[in-house]
Design a protein around this motif. Structure first.
Motif, PDB file in Angstrom:
ATOM      1  N   ARG A  28       0.885  -1.366  -0.018  1.00 21.88           N
ATOM      2  CA  ARG A  28       0.057   0.239   0.203  1.00 21.88           C
ATOM      3  C   ARG A  28       1.290   1.052   0.073  1.00 21.88           C
ATOM      4  O   ARG A  28       0.174   1.874   0.273  1.00 21.88           O
ATOM      5  CB  ARG A  28      -1.108   0.033   1.498  1.00 21.88           C
ATOM      6  CG  ARG A  28      -1.833  -0.751   1.019  1.00 21.88           C
ATOM      7  CD  ARG A  28      -2.890  -0.340   2.081  1.00 21.88           C
ATOM      8  NE  ARG A  28      -3.968  -0.924   2.793  1.00 21.88           N
ATOM      9  CZ  ARG A  28      -3.988  -2.645   2.441  1.00 21.88           C
ATOM     10  NH1 ARG A  28      -3.955  -2.951   1.170  1.00 21.88           N
ATOM     11  NH2 ARG A  28      -4.327  -2.942   3.505  1.00 21.88           N
ATOM     12  N   CYS A  29       2.218   1.127   0.715  1.00 24.83           N
ATOM     13  CA  CYS A  29       3.363   1.990  -0.167  1.00 24.83           C
ATOM     14  C   CYS A  29       2.553   2.988  -1.042  1.00 24.83           C
ATOM     15  O   CYS A  29       2.981   2.883  -1.902  1.00 24.83           O
ATOM     16  CB  CYS A  29       4.461   1.826   0.555  1.00 24.83           C
ATOM     17  SG  CYS A  29       4.542   1.352   2.027  1.00 24.83           S
ATOM     18  N   GLN A 133      -0.639  -0.803   8.749  1.00 25.03           N
ATOM     19  CA  GLN A 133      -2.315  -1.283   8.137  1.00 25.03           C
ATOM     20  C   GLN A 133      -2.087  -3.000   7.558  1.00 25.03           C
ATOM     21  O   GLN A 133      -2.390  -3.842   7.378  1.00 25.03           O
ATOM     22  CB  GLN A 133      -3.240  -0.292   7.762  1.00 25.03           C
ATOM     23  CG  GLN A 133      -3.383   0.191   8.425  1.00 25.03           C
ATOM     24  CD  GLN A 133      -3.800   1.751   7.733  1.00 25.03           C
ATOM     25  OE1 GLN A 133      -3.631   1.678   6.198  1.00 25.03           O
ATOM     26  NE2 GLN A 133      -3.746   3.271   8.484  1.00 25.03           N
ATOM     27  N   ARG A 134      -0.684  -2.715   6.231  1.00 24.87           N
ATOM     28  CA  ARG A 134      -0.919  -4.213   5.375  1.00 24.87           C
ATOM     29  C   ARG A 134       0.141  -5.245   6.236  1.00 24.87           C
ATOM     30  O   ARG A 134      -0.585  -6.733   6.125  1.00 24.87           O
ATOM     31  CB  ARG A 134       0.048  -3.364   4.698  1.00 24.87           C
ATOM     32  CG  ARG A 134       1.078  -4.696   3.375  1.00 24.87           C
ATOM     33  CD  ARG A 134      -0.685  -5.400   2.849  1.00 24.87           C
ATOM     34  NE  ARG A 134      -0.197  -6.515   2.060  1.00 24.87           N
ATOM     35  CZ  ARG A 134      -0.888  -7.527   1.943  1.00 24.87           C
ATOM     36  NH1 ARG A 134      -2.592  -7.299   2.390  1.00 24.87           N
ATOM     37  NH2 ARG A 134      -0.611  -8.246   1.190  1.00 24.87           N
ATOM     38  N   LEU A 135       0.738  -4.787   7.290  1.00 30.44           N
ATOM     39  CA  LEU A 135       1.628  -5.700   7.942  1.00 30.44           C
ATOM     40  C   LEU A 135       0.235  -6.948   9.397  1.00 30.44           C
ATOM     41  O   LEU A 135       0.184  -7.835   8.969  1.00 30.44           O
ATOM     42  CB  LEU A 135       2.464  -5.405   8.486  1.00 30.44           C
ATOM     43  CG  LEU A 135       3.518  -6.135   9.835  1.00 30.44           C
ATOM     44  CD1 LEU A 135       3.903  -7.666   8.419  1.00 30.44           C
ATOM     45  CD2 LEU A 135       4.072  -5.757  10.132  1.00 30.44           C
ATOM     46  N   LEU A 136      -0.947  -5.167   9.356  1.00 29.47           N
ATOM     47  CA  LEU A 136      -1.873  -6.245   9.858  1.00 29.47           C
ATOM     48  C   LEU A 136      -3.135  -7.319   9.177  1.00 29.47           C
ATOM     49  O   LEU A 136      -3.328  -8.702   9.339  1.00 29.47           O
ATOM     50  CB  LEU A 136      -2.759  -4.978  11.005  1.00 29.47           C
ATOM     51  CG  LEU A 136      -3.784  -5.400  11.988  1.00 29.47           C
ATOM     52  CD1 LEU A 136      -3.596  -6.057  12.473  1.00 29.47           C
ATOM     53  CD2 LEU A 136      -5.231  -4.358  11.630  1.00 29.47           C
ATOM     54  N   GLU A 137      -3.326  -6.489   8.426  1.00 28.37           N
ATOM     55  CA  GLU A 137      -3.894  -7.656   7.754  1.00 28.37           C
ATOM     56  C   GLU A 137      -3.069  -8.849   6.853  1.00 28.37           C
ATOM     57  O   GLU A 137      -3.811 -10.009   7.659  1.00 28.37           O
ATOM     58  CB  GLU A 137      -3.741  -7.063   5.822  1.00 28.37           C
ATOM     59  CG  GLU A 137      -5.314  -6.847   4.878  1.00 28.37           C
ATOM     60  CD  GLU A 137      -5.177  -6.288   3.830  1.00 28.37           C
ATOM     61  OE1 GLU A 137      -5.907  -5.171   4.151  1.00 28.37           O
ATOM     62  OE2 GLU A 137      -4.702  -6.204   3.141  1.00 28.37           O
ATOM     63  N   MET A 138      -1.715  -9.026   6.353  1.00 31.32           N
ATOM     64  CA  MET A 138      -0.878  -9.523   5.890  1.00 31.32           C
ATOM     65  C   MET A 138      -1.703 -11.370   7.501  1.00 31.32           C
ATOM     66  O   MET A 138      -1.126 -12.327   7.390  1.00 31.32           O
ATOM     67  CB  MET A 138       0.079  -9.777   5.578  1.00 31.32           C
ATOM     68  CG  MET A 138       0.083  -9.159   4.461  1.00 31.32           C
ATOM     69  SD  MET A 138       1.809  -8.546   4.058  1.00 31.32           S
ATOM     70  CE  MET A 138       2.876  -9.606   3.402  1.00 31.32           C
TER      71      MET A 138
ATOM     72  N   PRO B 129      -3.127   5.718  14.102  1.00 29.49           N
ATOM     73  CA  PRO B 129      -2.322   4.268  15.060  1.00 29.49           C
ATOM     74  C   PRO B 129      -2.758   3.708  15.736  1.00 29.49           C
ATOM     75  O   PRO B 129      -2.248   2.483  16.104  1.00 29.49           O
ATOM     76  CB  PRO B 129      -1.469   5.357  14.100  1.00 29.49           C
ATOM     77  CG  PRO B 129      -1.842   6.697  13.599  1.00 29.49           C
ATOM     78  CD  PRO B 129      -3.039   7.109  14.212  1.00 29.49           C
ATOM     79  N   HIS B 130      -2.647   4.559  17.156  1.00 33.60           N
ATOM     80  CA  HIS B 130      -2.553   4.064  17.853  1.00 33.60           C
ATOM     81  C   HIS B 130      -3.532   2.143  17.930  1.00 33.60           C
ATOM     82  O   HIS B 130      -2.896   1.597  18.803  1.00 33.60           O
ATOM     83  CB  HIS B 130      -3.133   4.335  19.166  1.00 33.60           C
ATOM     84  CG  HIS B 130      -2.439   5.562  19.542  1.00 33.60           C
ATOM     85  ND1 HIS B 130      -2.987   6.924  19.702  1.00 33.60           N
ATOM     86  CD2 HIS B 130      -0.735   5.488  19.741  1.00 33.60           C
ATOM     87  CE1 HIS B 130      -1.912   7.002  20.221  1.00 33.60           C
ATOM     88  NE2 HIS B 130      -0.314   6.841  19.965  1.00 33.60           N
ATOM     89  N   ILE B 131      -4.798   2.688  17.213  1.00 34.09           N
ATOM     90  CA  ILE B 131      -5.345   1.110  17.395  1.00 34.09           C
ATOM     91  C   ILE B 131      -4.927   0.349  16.997  1.00 34.09           C
ATOM     92  O   ILE B 131      -4.777  -1.214  17.092  1.00 34.09           O
ATOM     93  CB  ILE B 131      -6.996   1.560  17.078  1.00 34.09           C
ATOM     94  CG1 ILE B 131      -7.766   2.437  17.836  1.00 34.09           C
ATOM     95  CG2 ILE B 131      -8.062   0.496  17.227  1.00 34.09           C
ATOM     96  CD1 ILE B 131      -8.665   2.656  18.371  1.00 34.09           C
ATOM     97  N   ALA B 132      -4.717   0.272  15.317  1.00 32.53           N
ATOM     98  CA  ALA B 132      -4.461  -0.647  15.039  1.00 32.53           C
ATOM     99  C   ALA B 132      -2.760  -1.443  15.366  1.00 32.53           C
ATOM    100  O   ALA B 132      -2.465  -2.385  14.773  1.00 32.53           O
ATOM    101  CB  ALA B 132      -3.284  -0.549  13.117  1.00 32.53           C
ATOM    102  N   GLN B 133      -2.080  -0.270  15.205  1.00 27.81           N
ATOM    103  CA  GLN B 133      -1.295  -0.403  16.322  1.00 27.81           C
ATOM    104  C   GLN B 133      -0.885  -2.208  17.308  1.00 27.81           C
ATOM    105  O   GLN B 133      -0.421  -2.938  17.255  1.00 27.81           O
ATOM    106  CB  GLN B 133       0.246   0.382  16.439  1.00 27.81           C
ATOM    107  CG  GLN B 133       1.033   1.054  16.076  1.00 27.81           C
ATOM    108  CD  GLN B 133       1.405   2.313  15.941  1.00 27.81           C
ATOM    109  OE1 GLN B 133       1.190   2.324  17.346  1.00 27.81           O
ATOM    110  NE2 GLN B 133       1.306   3.092  15.224  1.00 27.81           N
TER     111      GLN B 133
END
Lengths: 250, 250
Positions: A28-29, A133-138, B129-133
Motif C-alpha cells: 500500500r506504500c 495496516q498492511r502488516l496487520l492484514e497479512m 494508528p494507536h488502535i491498528a498498532q
DNA sequence: GTTCGCGCTTGATCTGGGTCAAGGATACCC
DNA sequence: GGGTATCCTTGACCCAGATCAAGCGCGAAC
C-alpha cells in the motif's frame, strides 16, 4: 551445515521492479514511503537447507520472501519437530517489537529474501500507517491459515492431511503463475517427504505410503518423486475433507 | 439453543472503568480516542453454551472479551470439530475488513463482551494508528499462540497435551488474579471434558483417562470434576514437554 | 423422597499410524 | 565403470489412542 553464499546482494534492485511488490508489506506504500524503505533494504540469498535464523537467536532484520520457500519449525528437547509455517513468496518473516526469533527459519529451497533493518523498519511502522495496516492484514491472514492448519493437525487422517497439503501447494502455485484455473495442475513438490511429515504431524514413512495410495487411486500422478500432476482439483479437495475452499496459506 | 439474554447493556459503563482496559485493543489510546470509541461501543452478555456467531454468518461488530471465556471452533461436514482458539478476558474477537465470521464463536462460560460497531471501528482504525498498532501486536501474539498450539496438536502425546492445556489455563488465570507466583495454583476448569478434547484433538474418554492418570501421579489434585490444584507448576510444565515457558495464550 | 439427564469415569477391544528394518532409485564424484 | 550418499518405498509388527459400551454421581424437576 555450510554458511557461505549469504552475502548482501550487490545489484540493489529497486522496489518497483520487485515481483512480489503488490502482495508484500509494502503493497500500500506511496512512492515516498517506498523511497524510505529503499534506504534500509537489502537482499539476501540462501541455498536449500541453509538456516536463516535459529530459534532464540537475535534477529536484526525483518523481511519478505521474494522467491523460494522458507519454513518455520519448532523443536522439542527430545527432537520431535513440528513445522508451524510455510513461507512462500510475498510472505513476511520476523516480528517487529521482538528481538529473538521464536522459531527456526530454514530455507527449504533456494531462497531470496528482501530484508529491512529492524530498528528503522520499526520506526517507520509507527510513522507510516500504510505499513502497519498492511502488516496487520497479512498477519490476520496468517492467523487464519494457522487456525485452518490446527484443524488439519488435530482432526484429519493421514490421507486427508496429505491431500490438504497438496491442495494448498497446488493452489498457491497456480495463483503465483497466474495460470488459468482450468486444466490439470502441474508442479514440483518443494518439500522432501520428511519436511511434509514435519508439517503434517506424521512420519515420513506414513507420508510415503499415503502418497503411493493417492497415486494408486488416481487422485494424483507422480513422475519421479517430486513432479506432481493433479488431474482433478475438486477430487483432491474432497480427499482433503473440505469440499469447498481448501484453505489459506501460511 | 435459546437466544434471549442477549440484549444491549443499559448501564453503558465508561472505558476508564473497564477491568481489561489496559490489555485490550484500546490499551494505547489517548483520552480523545477513547471518547470516540465510546460512541460506537456497547456491551453484550451471553450465557454459557450460547453461540455468539456461527461460522459464515454476517458479523457487524468486533470486540473484546471482558469476562468469561469464548471459544473459536471449526467443524467438518461429518461433525469432527477442532477448537482453534480460546478467548480469555482482553482477547479480541472479529476481523476488521471481513464481513463473515470464519469460525463458530461460542460462550464457554457466562460471557461479557465489549463490542464496537464494525464499520465505524474500521474507519477509526485507519485514522487512529494507536488502535491498528495495538491490534497488530495482539494479532502477532495470537499467531504465536496458534503456532505453539500446532506443536501441541501435531507432536505431543495425550498426557502432554492435557498438561499443556492445564498449564496455559493455570498461568493465564494466575496473571489475571495478579496472584503471587509462589504457592500452589488453584482454579476451576472452565471447560468440559468434551471441550478440552476438542481443543486438544482427542476424544473425551482419553481426556478423562489422562486427567485421572495425572491425578493418580500427583501432578494435579482434583476436587469434584472441575476444581483443580497444581501443587507444583514446574512439574506440570515438565509433563507438558516444554520445561521452560509453557506457552502463550490464544 | 424418586426419576431424569448430563457430565464424567472406566473397561474391553480395535485400528491407524508409528517403529523398526530392509532394500530401491538417482545423482554425484572419483 | 564403481562407490556412496541422499531420498524414498515397502513390509512386518506394535502400541497409543479411538471406539463401543456400561455404569456412576449429582443436581434439577416433580
Amino acid at each position: 551445515m555450510k554458511m557461505p553464499n549469504d552475502q548482501l546482494s550487490q545489484h540493489t534492485q529497486h522496489c518497483d521492479d520487485c515481483p512480489i511488490r503488490h502482495r508484500a508489506v509494502c503493497a500500500r506504500c506511496e512512492a515516498d514511503e517506498l523511497e524510505a524503505l529503499e534506504e534500509v533494504k537489502y537482499y539476501r540469498t540462501f541455498e536449500a537447507g541453509q538456516t536463516v535464523v535459529w530459534s532464540g537467536d537475535q534477529m536484526d532484520f525483518v523481511g519478505s520472501v521474494v522467491s523460494g520457500i522458507a519454513s518455520l519449525t519448532q523443536t522439542m528437547e527430545d527432537g520431535r519437530t513440528q513445522m508451524v509455517g510455510l513461507l512462500l513468496p510475498s510472505d513476511f518473516v520476523g516480528r517487529p517489537g521482538r528481538d529473538a526469533a521464536a522459531y527456526d527459519v530454514v530455507a527449504t529451497t533456494e531462497l531470496v529474501m528482501c530484508c529491512f533493518r529492524k530498528k528503522p523498519f520499526e520506526r517507520m511502522m509507527l510513522e507510516t500507517p500504510h505499513i502497519a495496516q498492511r502488516l496487520l492484514e497479512m498477519t490476520l491472514d496468517e492467523l487464519d491459515a494457522a487456525r485452518e492448519w490446527m484443524l488439519v493437525l488435530g482432526r484429519k487422517t493421514a490421507r486427508e492431511k496429505i491431500a490438504s497439503l497438496l491442495s494448498i501447494i497446488a493452489r498457491r502455485d497456480a495463483t503465483l503463475k497466474l495460470a488459468g484455473t482450468k486444466g490439470p495442475l502441474v508442479f514440483d513438490l518443494p518439500l522432501t517427504r520428511e519436511a511434509m511429515a514435519d508439517y503434517l504431524g506424521l512420519t515420513l514413512e506414513t507420508v510415503s505410503r499415503q502418497m503411493s495410495a493417492l497415486k494408486r487411486d488416481g487422485v494424483i500422478h507422480l513422475e519421479g518423486k517430486r513432479h506432481v500432476t493433479i488431474p482433478d482439483l475438486g477430487r483432491l479437495l474432497e480427499e482433503a475433507g473440505d469440499d469447498n475452499d481448501g484453505g489459506l496459506m501460511a
